[in-house]
Write a protein that holds these residues in place. Structure first.
Motif, PDB file in Angstrom:
ATOM      1  N   TYR A   1       0.834  -1.205   0.000  1.00 20.62           N
ATOM      2  CA  TYR A   1       0.000   0.000   0.000  1.00 20.62           C
ATOM      3  C   TYR A   1       0.872   1.259   0.000  1.00 20.62           C
ATOM      4  O   TYR A   1       0.645   2.186  -0.785  1.00 20.62           O
TER       5      TYR A   1
ATOM      6  N   ARG B   1       2.637   1.813  -3.326  1.00 17.21           N
ATOM      7  CA  ARG B   1       1.720   2.308  -4.348  1.00 17.21           C
ATOM      8  C   ARG B   1       1.546   3.813  -4.182  1.00 17.21           C
ATOM      9  O   ARG B   1       1.633   4.588  -5.128  1.00 17.21           O
ATOM     10  N   SER B   2       1.328   4.252  -2.925  1.00 11.61           N
ATOM     11  CA  SER B   2       1.114   5.670  -2.656  1.00 11.61           C
ATOM     12  C   SER B   2       2.339   6.488  -3.060  1.00 11.61           C
ATOM     13  O   SER B   2       2.230   7.516  -3.720  1.00 11.61           O
TER      14      SER B   2
ATOM     15  N   TRP C   1       4.905   5.776  -5.135  1.00  5.02           N
ATOM     16  CA  TRP C   1       5.183   5.841  -6.578  1.00  5.02           C
ATOM     17  C   TRP C   1       4.139   6.665  -7.315  1.00  5.02           C
ATOM     18  O   TRP C   1       4.466   7.408  -8.247  1.00  5.02           O
ATOM     19  N   THR C   2       2.865   6.552  -6.900  1.00  5.94           N
ATOM     20  CA  THR C   2       1.819   7.334  -7.560  1.00  5.94           C
ATOM     21  C   THR C   2       2.115   8.820  -7.380  1.00  5.94           C
ATOM     22  O   THR C   2       2.042   9.606  -8.330  1.00  5.94           O
TER      23      THR C   2
ATOM     24  N   HIS D   1       1.973   1.887 -14.136  1.00  4.32           N
ATOM     25  CA  HIS D   1       1.466   0.532 -13.844  1.00  4.32           C
ATOM     26  C   HIS D   1       2.613  -0.485 -13.817  1.00  4.32           C
ATOM     27  O   HIS D   1       2.616  -1.424 -13.021  1.00  4.32           O
TER      28      HIS D   1
ATOM     29  N   ILE E   1       4.409   0.009 -10.426  1.00 11.23           N
ATOM     30  CA  ILE E   1       3.707  -0.609  -9.292  1.00 11.23           C
ATOM     31  C   ILE E   1       3.826  -2.135  -9.369  1.00 11.23           C
ATOM     32  O   ILE E   1       4.018  -2.812  -8.356  1.00 11.23           O
TER      33      ILE E   1
ATOM     34  N   THR F   1       5.624  -4.368  -6.423  1.00 18.01           N
ATOM     35  CA  THR F   1       4.867  -5.433  -5.760  1.00 18.01           C
ATOM     36  C   THR F   1       5.565  -6.789  -5.942  1.00 18.01           C
ATOM     37  O   THR F   1       5.715  -7.553  -4.984  1.00 18.01           O
TER      38      THR F   1
ATOM     39  N   VAL G   1      -3.655  -3.301  -5.389  1.00 14.98           N
ATOM     40  CA  VAL G   1      -3.013  -2.823  -6.608  1.00 14.98           C
ATOM     41  C   VAL G   1      -3.317  -3.763  -7.770  1.00 14.98           C
ATOM     42  O   VAL G   1      -3.676  -4.923  -7.568  1.00 14.98           O
TER      43      VAL G   1
END
Lengths: 263, 334
Positions: free
Chosen positions: A36, A39-40, A42-43, A58, A61, A65, A131
């Motif tokens: 989680y 993801r936050s 990198w976004t 994408h 991520i 992962t 994700v």
């Protein structure tokens, strides 16, 4: 040499790991949190346009992962047994058995890995709630698995070398911590090595750590193209050959030290 | 039959950096290249026949464990030769390992996190023990050592006595021809000690296993061994029967009298007072110079007695005397 004892070592190591149930569950929990968080992060970073050209969000991520899932397996240090046994002086007991002691360490580590590999499955399922992961074509995935397998063996031997230092210093914790930090950064586990600029990029790709995480991951996300596979596999295999030879040499020297100096 | 264990002029020298006292000394130690050699085992020659059960005795640091380590093959001798069941142990570590079983009182070979019985299964695989023989052995050991109640308990939860019983079974599962026991009863209570002694005797007698027992507990030796080898400062100072050494050194007896009334100085002709504690008097006398019946007669004439007994010297007091005085063929009587 019969295989039976080594299969049995692996089975017992698996069973032993399974007795630490709390650790198993916290491991999955912490992995989900990290998925989680990554993801936050990198976004947010991608919204600031810091991304390299060939790695869209994408893919990034997916990379992060899959790297976390790989770490479930690669962070199991089967050879820490060497260190513990040296400190407690029980290595002598193993040397009194009709077995190859390095092969024993390997099968023990392999058994531990077995349990953690099982954890990958529920971890993927949970991760997928948070994700989306790209799924590569079957040939690419097969190349990834092969590269991962070589990386796994290389990782074992790197750890073997690190832990064998204990034969001379008794304590290797500080060395290991430093190597661990450096390798986390330089192996591509946290940041893809393609992010490193210019000469730094060249250097990190030339280090053995890249062959553990970076190569399989870049194959997975498609940065390494099929026509380059052979070259990357070759580099991985060379590192593997080097570190297995180094492990063997260190083991010989250590065993000699034990039999001359009494450990 | 040829000897199963044979060593000739076995010697082991350990080399260590010369240490100096103090902080400055420690720093100099770090950089200096000076070494000092310590001889742990000096010219040890011994032969063991198959089926013997020998006590290998000596004070701390005498070289017992070093000898055992060389016999197991994990330590290479500095000079001299060893042959165990026809093999040179350090050259053929793996083959030698199949012939031997080892129990260390201070270290366990069991797997800490696993139930006891799983360690046994692992050892079965390591030594490739055929399944039916494994089952027969295990069943016998479980009964003899009463391991049934804790067979499924993880080793780390076992008491010392239970763990040691597990370690003994573990060392014998592959029917070794030779067994080395290094301080196996250390820290055990009387009941556990007795169970283990019984087990050792059984293995030695029923299977004809050759056993070397190193121990501080001379009661173990007295109960189990006919032959002892005494080592001190790396050198063998006695190799022979327990009886012989007792006869040689057991020239003194102790006469114990319990007087009805305490007496400040209850002298007896031909015996010397060792202690006098509120009427409980211990006398030491040489059985070649004074006769016990005469001593007792004299005592009854002079004092009023509640109880009389005569103690023979035990192995422990004899060995203690040898450590202090050194061993001589004809001990000088004091």
């Amino acid at each position: 040499m019969t295989l039976e004892p080594y299969l049995e070592f692996a089975k017992k190591a698996f069973a032993r790991e399974a007795t630490y149930r709390l650790e198993v569950f916290t491991e999955i929990g912490s992995l989900i949190v990290r998925v989680y968080l990554l993801r936050s992060v990198w976004t947010a970073l991608y919204s600031q346009n810091i991304a390299p050209m060939n790695l869209p969000l994408h893919s990034m991520i997916t990379y992060a992962t899959v790297a976390l899932l790989m770490s479930l397996i690669l962070e199991v240090d089967g050879t820490r047994l060497i260190r513990e046994k040296i400190r407690e002086g029980t290595i002598a007991t193993d040397l009194m058995k009709p077995i190859s002691v390095p092969a024993y360490f390997f099968s023990d580590g392999f058994g531990q890995t077995g349990l953690h590999a099982l954890l990958v499955i529920p971890s993927i399922l949970f991760a997928l709630l948070l994700v989306h992961i790209d799924v590569p074509s079957a040939p690419v995935f097969a190349a990834f698995l092969l590269s991962f397998a070589i990386g796994y063996l290389l990782n074992f031997f790197v750890n073997f070398v690190m832990n064998s230092i204990a034969f001379w210093t008794l304590e290797t914790f500080a060395i290991q911590l430093i190597v661990r930090w450096v390798s986390d950064l330089l192996s591509g586990q946290i940041i893809p090595l393609t992010f490193f600029p210019g000469i730094f990029g060249r250097i990190v790709f030339a280090l053995p750590f890249a062959a553990i995480y970076s190569t399989p991951l870049l194959i997975y996300v498609g940065v390494i193209q099929p026509h380059d596979y052979a070259r990357y596999f070759l580099v991985q295999v060379l590192w593997l050959a080097l570190f297995s030879a180094l492990s063997l040499a260190m083991w010989r020297a250590a065993a000699r030290r034990v039999v001359i100096q009494g450990g | 039959m040829p000897p199963i264990i044979r060593t000739h002029d076995l010697r082991k020298t350990f080399r260590s950096p010369k240490r100096r006292p103090g902080v400055a000394g420690a720093l100099r130690t770090l950089f200096s290249r000076e070494y000092e050699d310590k001889v742990a085992v000096r010219d040890v020659t011994m032969e063991l026949e198959p089926g013997e059960l020998v006590g290998y005795i000596g004070p701390n640091g005498a070289g017992k464990s070093t000898t055992i380590k060389m016999l197991t093959g994990i330590l290479v001798p500095t000079s001299g030769t060893i042959e165990v069941a026809g093999l040179v142990p350090s050259d053929r570590r793996n083959e030698n390992a199949r012939n031997i079983g080892v129990v260390f009182g201070q270290r366990s070979q069991l797997y800490w996190d696993l139930p006891l019985v799983e360690s046994f299964e692992l050892l079965r695989a390591i030594y490739s023990v055929p399944k039916d023989r494994y089952r027969a052995n295990l069943q016998g050991f479980i009964e003899m050592l009463e391991m049934e109640p804790f067979l499924r308990t993880p080793v780390r939860q076992l008491s010392l006595g239970q763990r040691m019983r597990g370690d003994f079974a573990a060392a014998m599962l592959h029917n070794p021809r030779i067994v080395y026991l290094d301080e196996p009863t250390i820290g055990l209570d009387v009941v556990a000690k007795e169970a283990i002694r019984e087990f050792v005797r059984h293995i030695n007698q029923e299977r004809g296993t050759t056993i070397i027992l190193t121990t501080h507990d001379l009661a173990d030796v007295e109960r189990l061994c006919r032959r002892i080898i005494l080592i001190d400062k790396g050198t063998i100072i006695y190799d022979g029967t327990v009886e012989h050494i007792k006869e040689q050194y057991g020239t003194h007896r102790t006469l114990v009298l319990t007087l009805t009334e305490p007496h400040p100085n209850p002298i007896l002709e031909g015996a010397e007072i060792e202690s006098n504690d509120r009427g409980l008097v211990r006398y030491r006398f040489d059985r070649r110079r004074a006769r016990p019946d005469q001593l007792i007669r004299e005592a009854t004439q002079r004092y009023e007695l509640r109880d009389v007994s005569i103690e023979e010297p035990d192995l422990e007091s004899i060995i203690r005397r040898i450590y202090v005085e050194g061993y001589t063929q004809e001990p000088v009587n004091s």
